[in-house]
Design an enzyme around this catalytic site. Structure first.
Site, PDB file in Angstrom:
ATOM      1  N   ARG A  51       0.775  -1.344   0.016  1.00  0.00           N
ATOM      2  CA  ARG A  51       0.031   0.058  -0.077  1.00  0.00           C
ATOM      3  C   ARG A  51       0.662   1.229   0.079  1.00  0.00           C
ATOM      4  O   ARG A  51       0.439   2.139  -0.628  1.00  0.00           O
ATOM      5  CB  ARG A  51      -0.844   0.003   1.020  1.00  0.00           C
ATOM      6  CG  ARG A  51      -1.994   1.083   1.020  1.00  0.00           C
ATOM      7  CD  ARG A  51      -3.050   1.239   2.221  1.00  0.00           C
ATOM      8  NE  ARG A  51      -2.488   1.266   3.534  1.00  0.00           N
ATOM      9  CZ  ARG A  51      -2.643   0.514   4.617  1.00  0.00           C
ATOM     10  NH1 ARG A  51      -3.473  -0.444   4.413  1.00  0.00           N
ATOM     11  NH2 ARG A  51      -1.986   0.669   5.538  1.00  0.00           N
ATOM     12  N   TYR A 104     -10.266  22.668 -14.618  1.00  0.00           N
ATOM     13  CA  TYR A 104     -11.114  21.295 -14.795  1.00  0.00           C
ATOM     14  C   TYR A 104     -12.259  21.244 -13.934  1.00  0.00           C
ATOM     15  O   TYR A 104     -12.236  21.356 -12.844  1.00  0.00           O
ATOM     16  CB  TYR A 104      -9.886  20.353 -14.453  1.00  0.00           C
ATOM     17  CG  TYR A 104     -10.332  18.962 -14.588  1.00  0.00           C
ATOM     18  CD1 TYR A 104     -10.676  18.521 -15.930  1.00  0.00           C
ATOM     19  CD2 TYR A 104     -10.785  17.922 -13.532  1.00  0.00           C
ATOM     20  CE1 TYR A 104     -11.061  16.969 -16.082  1.00  0.00           C
ATOM     21  CE2 TYR A 104     -11.020  16.602 -13.775  1.00  0.00           C
ATOM     22  CZ  TYR A 104     -11.397  16.209 -14.972  1.00  0.00           C
ATOM     23  OH  TYR A 104     -11.901  15.064 -15.132  1.00  0.00           O
ATOM     24  N   ASP A 177      -1.499  22.591 -11.860  1.00  0.00           N
ATOM     25  CA  ASP A 177      -2.350  21.589 -12.949  1.00  0.00           C
ATOM     26  C   ASP A 177      -1.755  21.945 -14.380  1.00  0.00           C
ATOM     27  O   ASP A 177      -2.246  22.734 -15.023  1.00  0.00           O
ATOM     28  CB  ASP A 177      -3.811  21.661 -12.842  1.00  0.00           C
ATOM     29  CG  ASP A 177      -4.257  20.235 -13.723  1.00  0.00           C
ATOM     30  OD1 ASP A 177      -3.693  19.760 -14.289  1.00  0.00           O
ATOM     31  OD2 ASP A 177      -5.611  19.976 -13.373  1.00  0.00           O
ATOM     32  N   LYS A 202      -3.971  11.380 -19.325  1.00  0.00           N
ATOM     33  CA  LYS A 202      -3.965  12.285 -20.480  1.00  0.00           C
ATOM     34  C   LYS A 202      -2.587  12.134 -21.126  1.00  0.00           C
ATOM     35  O   LYS A 202      -2.226  11.174 -21.824  1.00  0.00           O
ATOM     36  CB  LYS A 202      -4.342  13.788 -20.281  1.00  0.00           C
ATOM     37  CG  LYS A 202      -5.272  13.966 -19.125  1.00  0.00           C
ATOM     38  CD  LYS A 202      -6.655  13.343 -19.851  1.00  0.00           C
ATOM     39  CE  LYS A 202      -7.906  13.455 -18.601  1.00  0.00           C
ATOM     40  NZ  LYS A 202      -8.028  14.507 -17.998  1.00  0.00           N
TER      41      LYS A 202
HETATM   42  C1  PLP Z   1      -8.312  14.768 -16.591  1.00  0.00           C
HETATM   43  C2  PLP Z   1      -7.997  16.029 -15.787  1.00  0.00           C
HETATM   44  C3  PLP Z   1      -7.931  15.951 -14.507  1.00  0.00           C
HETATM   45  C4  PLP Z   1      -8.442  14.706 -13.560  1.00  0.00           C
HETATM   46  O1  PLP Z   1      -7.714  13.716 -13.952  1.00  0.00           O
HETATM   47  P1  PLP Z   1      -8.366  12.013 -13.721  1.00  0.00           P
HETATM   48  O2  PLP Z   1      -7.121  11.091 -13.995  1.00  0.00           O
HETATM   49  O3  PLP Z   1      -9.364  12.004 -14.789  1.00  0.00           O
HETATM   50  O4  PLP Z   1      -8.913  11.914 -12.410  1.00  0.00           O
HETATM   51  C5  PLP Z   1      -7.487  17.061 -13.681  1.00  0.00           C
HETATM   52  N1  PLP Z   1      -7.044  17.938 -14.549  1.00  0.00           N
HETATM   53  C6  PLP Z   1      -7.183  18.215 -15.712  1.00  0.00           C
HETATM   54  C7  PLP Z   1      -6.687  19.240 -16.587  1.00  0.00           C
HETATM   55  C8  PLP Z   1      -7.791  16.944 -16.610  1.00  0.00           C
HETATM   56  O5  PLP Z   1      -7.823  17.083 -17.744  1.00  0.00           O
END
Ligand code: PLP
Length: 387
Positions: A51, A104, A177, A202
């Protein structure tokens, strides 16, 4: 040796690590949840239980820390959202955070519903207005500024260095982010941020087959240790198979991101003059309000995400998305296959996203096929709805 090698080289070879036992070029996937304790009661190999830690996850984290030049290292989580939420664990009840008006959607929803329940106040600010950000800081209370650049789904650009200065003057942290830019286009820690977060789902993975998230930290301090503890105690670590797939995806990050950004820039330039397109939102266009800042803080281009606002409003936008044959009508971004999405439909009630907006995630298909398909869809939808 690795000090002098470029990131392209290091990521392609996953830091050049060779499996000691077999001389394998690709590291094995470590699936064991438990480890033998030494006769002297120690765990000399450093692993105790699955974990808090995993060797396959560590391999991918080492690459991510290298890509971000992260002094504290990088931590992988089971999703981008889990990674983002771990950063907010540095806050206590009574603290205040600044977050972007354009961000987001799912994280904005979490901030409004869940973070506020913990007694943390959130103020949403136009992060592309530096004076407004400075004015929104509450001295002694604001502990974190969260930004997203380029920001979903208008690709709003935030000046990372300028906001870092505001945050640090207030003794607050800056988290970025940087999912859309990926480490190929931007290194937020080098620009002054304290934390960088990615939905590794992504661009980093790039193949739409892993959900994962990462946080990297500039320095190993008490705040970083809060994030480490949150993952460790909360059990939010990424699984070993996902870490392996992510590692495989990241080896080609630089190739994919270059091709995707090139095609996105090409499509943006052509869509600007398309009669059925009212506006193209892409930071690479000189007409984009954030272009000058993006040109300063991003390298190798401006990423693979753009949005178009369609002549004829929501109905025509939805009809256009319905008429594509090459683009996939789906949410998410950063994969090798191009995606188109009527963004307001997925964000739902209260979204700041215009309802005539289509979000485009540009993949690695031939750009002529992508353009021709979009052009026929825009045209077909226009004929059908007599715009
Ligand atoms: C997809 C995304 C997230 C969240 O990621 P997940 O893996 O879907 O939880 C956060 N910020 C941005 C800019 C995103 O495109």
């Amino acid at each position: 040796m690795t000090d002098t090698l470029r990131r392209e080289t290091l990521v392609a070879q996953a830091m050049g690590r060779i499996d000691a036992a077999t001389r394998a070029v690709i590291a094995p996937i470590h699936v064991s949840t438990t480890f033998i304790r030494d006769a002297d009661n120690q765990y000399s190999a450093g692993f105790v239980y699955g974990r808090p830690d995993n060797a396959t996850v560590r391999e991918a984290e080492a690459v991510l820390a290298m890509l971000e030049d992260a002094g504290a290292g990088a931590l992988l989580f089971g999703s981008g959202m889990a990674a983002a939420i771990a950063v907010f664990a540095i806050l206590d009840a009574g603290d205040h955070v600044l977050a972007p008006q354009i961000m987001y959607w799912a994280l904005r929803h979490w901030l409004l519903t869940e973070l506020t329940r913990r007694g943390v106040d959130v103020t949403f600010v136009a992060m592309d207005d530096v004076a407004a950000v400075a004015a929104a800081v509450q001295p002694g209370r604001t502990r974190l500024i969260w930004i997203e650049t380029p920001g979903n789904p208008l690709w709003t650009i935030t000046d990372v260095a300028a906001i870092a200065e505001i945050a640090h003057r207030a003794d607050a942290k800056l988290a970025v982010d940087a999912t859309v830019a990926s480490p190929y286009h931007m290194q937020p820690l080098a620009l002054g941020a304290d934390f960088v977060m990615h939905a590794a789902t992504k661009m980093l993975n790039g193949h739409s087959d892993v959900v994962a998230g990462v946080v990297a930290g500039a320095r190993d301090d008490a705040h970083w240790q809060r994030i480490v503890t949150t993952r460790k105690l909360g059990g939010a670590i990424l699984g070993p198979f996902e870490a392996f797939l992510l590692m495989r995806g990241m080896r080609t990050l630089f190739l994919r991101a270059a091709a995707q950004a090139g095609s996105a820039a090409d499509l943006a330039a052509r869509l600007v003059v398309h009669p059925m397109v009212a506006a193209v939102l892409y930071p690479g266009l000189e007409t984009h309000p954030g272009h000058a800042i993006a040109a300063r803080q991003m390298v190798n281009g401006f990423g693979s995400m753009l949005s178009i606002r369609v002549v004829g409003g929501a109905a025509h936008a939805i009809a256009t998305a319905a008429a594509v044959r090459v683009w996939h009508r789906a949410t998410s971004l950063g994969g090798v296959e191009s995606l188109i999405e009527h963004r307001a439909s997925i964000e739902g009630e209260g979204t700041p996203c215009p309802d005539d907006l289509l979000r485009l995630s540009v993949g690695i298909e031939h750009v002529e096929d992508l353009y021709a398909d979009l052009a026929q869809a825009l045209h077909g939808a226009a004929v059908a709805s007599e715009v």
